[in-house]
Design a protein around this motif. Structure first.
Motif, mmCIF file in Angstrom:
data_model
loop_
_atom_site.group_PDB
_atom_site.id
_atom_site.type_symbol
_atom_site.label_atom_id
_atom_site.label_comp_id
_atom_site.label_asym_id
_atom_site.label_seq_id
_atom_site.Cartn_x
_atom_site.Cartn_y
_atom_site.Cartn_z
ATOM 1 N N ASP A 170 -35.040 -16.216 9.061
ATOM 2 C CA ASP A 170 -35.456 -17.201 8.068
ATOM 3 C C ASP A 170 -34.516 -17.248 6.870
ATOM 4 O OD1 ASP A 170 -36.141 -14.691 7.176
ATOM 5 O OD2 ASP A 170 -38.046 -15.305 6.290
ATOM 6 N N MET A 171 -33.379 -16.585 6.959
ATOM 7 C CA MET A 171 -32.396 -16.576 5.879
ATOM 8 C C MET A 171 -31.200 -17.479 6.219
ATOM 9 S SD MET A 171 -33.302 -14.473 3.389
ATOM 10 C CE MET A 171 -34.763 -13.443 3.193
ATOM 11 N N ILE A 172 -30.551 -17.983 5.193
ATOM 12 C CA ILE A 172 -29.260 -18.639 5.374
ATOM 13 C C ILE A 172 -28.201 -17.548 5.439
ATOM 14 C CG2 ILE A 172 -27.546 -20.145 4.306
ATOM 15 C CD1 ILE A 172 -29.821 -21.728 3.100
ATOM 16 N N ALA A 173 -27.377 -17.559 6.465
ATOM 17 C CA ALA A 173 -26.362 -16.521 6.657
ATOM 18 C C ALA A 173 -24.978 -17.146 6.698
ATOM 19 C CB ALA A 173 -26.625 -15.749 7.951
ATOM 20 N N VAL A 174 -24.054 -16.542 5.967
ATOM 21 C CA VAL A 174 -22.675 -17.009 5.901
ATOM 22 C C VAL A 174 -21.760 -15.861 6.307
ATOM 23 C CG1 VAL A 174 -20.859 -17.935 4.416
ATOM 24 C CG2 VAL A 174 -23.243 -18.631 4.052
ATOM 25 N N ARG A 175 -20.955 -16.057 7.340
ATOM 26 C CA ARG A 175 -20.046 -14.997 7.786
ATOM 27 C C ARG A 175 -18.994 -14.738 6.717
ATOM 28 N NH1 ARG A 175 -17.707 -12.423 12.425
ATOM 29 N NH2 ARG A 175 -19.305 -13.276 13.812
ATOM 30 N N ILE A 176 -18.765 -13.457 6.397
ATOM 31 C CA ILE A 176 -17.771 -13.124 5.380
ATOM 32 C C ILE A 176 -16.669 -12.196 5.910
ATOM 33 C CG2 ILE A 176 -19.377 -13.495 3.477
ATOM 34 C CD1 ILE A 176 -19.765 -10.503 3.250
ATOM 35 N N HIS A 207 -22.283 -10.583 7.186
ATOM 36 C CA HIS A 207 -22.751 -11.892 6.738
ATOM 37 C C HIS A 207 -23.429 -11.731 5.380
ATOM 38 C CE1 HIS A 207 -22.112 -12.831 10.937
ATOM 39 N NE2 HIS A 207 -22.390 -14.099 10.718
ATOM 40 N N LEU A 208 -23.186 -12.675 4.499
ATOM 41 C CA LEU A 208 -23.960 -12.789 3.264
ATOM 42 C C LEU A 208 -25.185 -13.631 3.585
ATOM 43 C CD1 LEU A 208 -23.690 -12.264 0.050
ATOM 44 C CD2 LEU A 208 -23.181 -14.710 -0.020
ATOM 45 N N TYR A 209 -26.369 -13.156 3.208
ATOM 46 C CA TYR A 209 -27.575 -13.921 3.505
ATOM 47 C C TYR A 209 -28.429 -14.060 2.250
ATOM 48 C CZ TYR A 209 -30.067 -9.424 3.732
ATOM 49 O OH TYR A 209 -30.605 -8.204 3.433
ATOM 50 N N TYR A 210 -29.184 -15.159 2.198
ATOM 51 C CA TYR A 210 -30.012 -15.434 1.025
ATOM 52 C C TYR A 210 -31.099 -16.426 1.400
ATOM 53 C CZ TYR A 210 -26.752 -19.390 0.871
ATOM 54 O OH TYR A 210 -25.978 -20.482 1.209
ATOM 55 N N PRO A 211 -32.211 -16.432 0.638
ATOM 56 C CA PRO A 211 -33.291 -17.382 0.932
ATOM 57 C C PRO A 211 -32.832 -18.809 0.680
ATOM 58 C CG PRO A 211 -34.053 -15.612 -0.507
ATOM 59 C CD PRO A 211 -32.560 -15.525 -0.458
ATOM 60 N N SER A 212 -33.368 -19.751 1.406
ATOM 61 C CA SER A 212 -32.927 -21.145 1.304
ATOM 62 C C SER A 212 -33.139 -21.716 -0.085
ATOM 63 C CB SER A 212 -33.667 -22.007 2.332
ATOM 64 O OG SER A 212 -35.064 -21.937 2.128
ATOM 65 N N ARG A 213 -34.157 -21.236 -0.799
ATOM 66 C CA ARG A 213 -34.421 -21.803 -2.121
ATOM 67 C C ARG A 213 -33.359 -21.424 -3.146
ATOM 68 N NH1 ARG A 213 -38.160 -17.920 -1.339
ATOM 69 N NH2 ARG A 213 -38.144 -16.093 -2.672
ATOM 70 N N ARG A 214 -32.489 -20.442 -2.811
ATOM 71 C CA ARG A 214 -31.452 -20.047 -3.751
ATOM 72 C C ARG A 214 -30.206 -20.917 -3.642
ATOM 73 N NH1 ARG A 214 -34.054 -16.999 -7.419
ATOM 74 N NH2 ARG A 214 -34.870 -15.059 -6.576
ATOM 75 N N GLN A 215 -30.148 -21.817 -2.635
ATOM 76 C CA GLN A 215 -28.907 -22.521 -2.385
ATOM 77 C C GLN A 215 -28.531 -23.488 -3.511
ATOM 78 O OE1 GLN A 215 -29.278 -24.994 1.116
ATOM 79 N NE2 GLN A 215 -31.439 -25.313 0.731
#
Length: 297
Positions: free
Chosen positions: A154-160, A273-281
């Motif tokens: 349920d997190m947004i994940a960005v490969r780093i 991966h950096l991950y964060y809740p969608s509401r933080r975008q």
């Protein structure tokens, strides 16, 4: 709602999220006694106990659980909207709190972020070293860093980073009295420097395999640490074999200070991966962090 009551409700939510008055006080920068006073004041005004306190822990009562579940999401929404408004200004501002394991923090976060943060003096970055797979929502982090297969769906994940590999290494002095292992089964005959995991109190198993056959090998040895840099230091001193991310020891291998063994048994695994809740975008400051860290092949 009176401002005093609003502040006391916020104090209550912070204490429940942190799991103790001491941890909550450290996060928000006030004394534990101030938080305790605020929560007691709220309980007195409501006429109901919200927390059950012991010398070592706290727990919500039925009323406290109901209040927390009702108001905590609303404070999250307020935070998100404030961050969104802050992101509308010409320069991104705010504090971004990130949780990551030591290797990710030192090998990825620091080199990438330190290269760009001078261009954003109004962004503050707080990095917490943590191996416990922290719940970034409940512990008030803006983002976390984990290997790809450990990120919640349920997190947004960005490969780093690209895919990573581990390395098994030992010092020449160690191998002067021990034969180099030719298979993971021979690790039972060696002193292995172990990493203790705080998540469940056990040790990191050495995950080795080839030709699609992977297995976790328990190892033993004289030394145990809870961070990889200390393990490398012990290996350099000749105390045993180390199992660490390969980028931590490539220079030592090239210089002959460490010898790599079982190389063909160390398969690649998903990168960070950096991950964060969608509401933080919507946070402009977080957007800067994401772009600075994003892996570009």
């Amino acid at each position: 709602m009176a401002l005093e009551t609003f502040n006391d409700v916020l104090a209550f939510v912070q204490v429940v999220r942190a799991g103790s008055f001491t941890r909550a006080a450290a996060l928000v920068g006030v004394s534990p006694s101030a938080l305790s006073h605020a929560v007691r004041g709220l309980e007195n005004r409501l006429g109901v106990r919200l927390l059950t306190r012991t010398t070592r822990s706290i727990a919500t009562t039925e009323a406290g659980e109901r209040l927390f579940n009702s108001v905590a999401p609303r404070f999250e929404e307020i935070d998100a909207e404030v961050a969104a408004v802050a992101g509308l200004c010409d320069k991104p501002v705010g504090t971004i709190r990130i949780t990551a394991a030591e290797h990710a923090a030192t090998s990825v976060l620091w080199p990438k972020l330190s290269a760009v943060m001078r261009d954003y003096p109004d962004i503050n970055v707080e990095i917490t070293i943590d191996y416990t797979m922290a719940d970034i929502v409940s512990q008030r982090f803006d983002a976390g860093v984990r290997v790809g297969d450990q990120v919640a769906k349920d997190m947004i994940a960005v490969r780093i980073t690209p895919d990573l590999r581990m390395a098994v290494v030992g010092a020449p002095a160690y191998f002067a009295t021990r034969p180099q292992p030719r298979s993971p089964l021979e690790l039972a005959q060696h002193d292995c420097i172990r990493l203790r995991l705080p998540t469940h109190g056990g040790f990191l198993p050495w995950d080795l395999g080839k030709n699609g056959q992977e297995a976790k090998y328990p190892v033993s040895g004289q030394w145990v640490f809870n961070n990889s840099s200390s393990i490398v230091r012990a290996a350099l001193a000749g105390y045993g074999l180390a199992y660490v991310p390969e980028d931590m020891v490539l220079d030592d291998i090239d210089a002959g200070r460490l010898v790599r063994v079982l190389d063909d048994w160390c398969s690649p695994y998903p990168g960070y991966h950096l991950y964060y809740p969608s509401r933080r975008q919507s946070s402009g400051a977080l957007a800067v962090i994401v772009e600075a860290l994003r892996y570009r092949a």
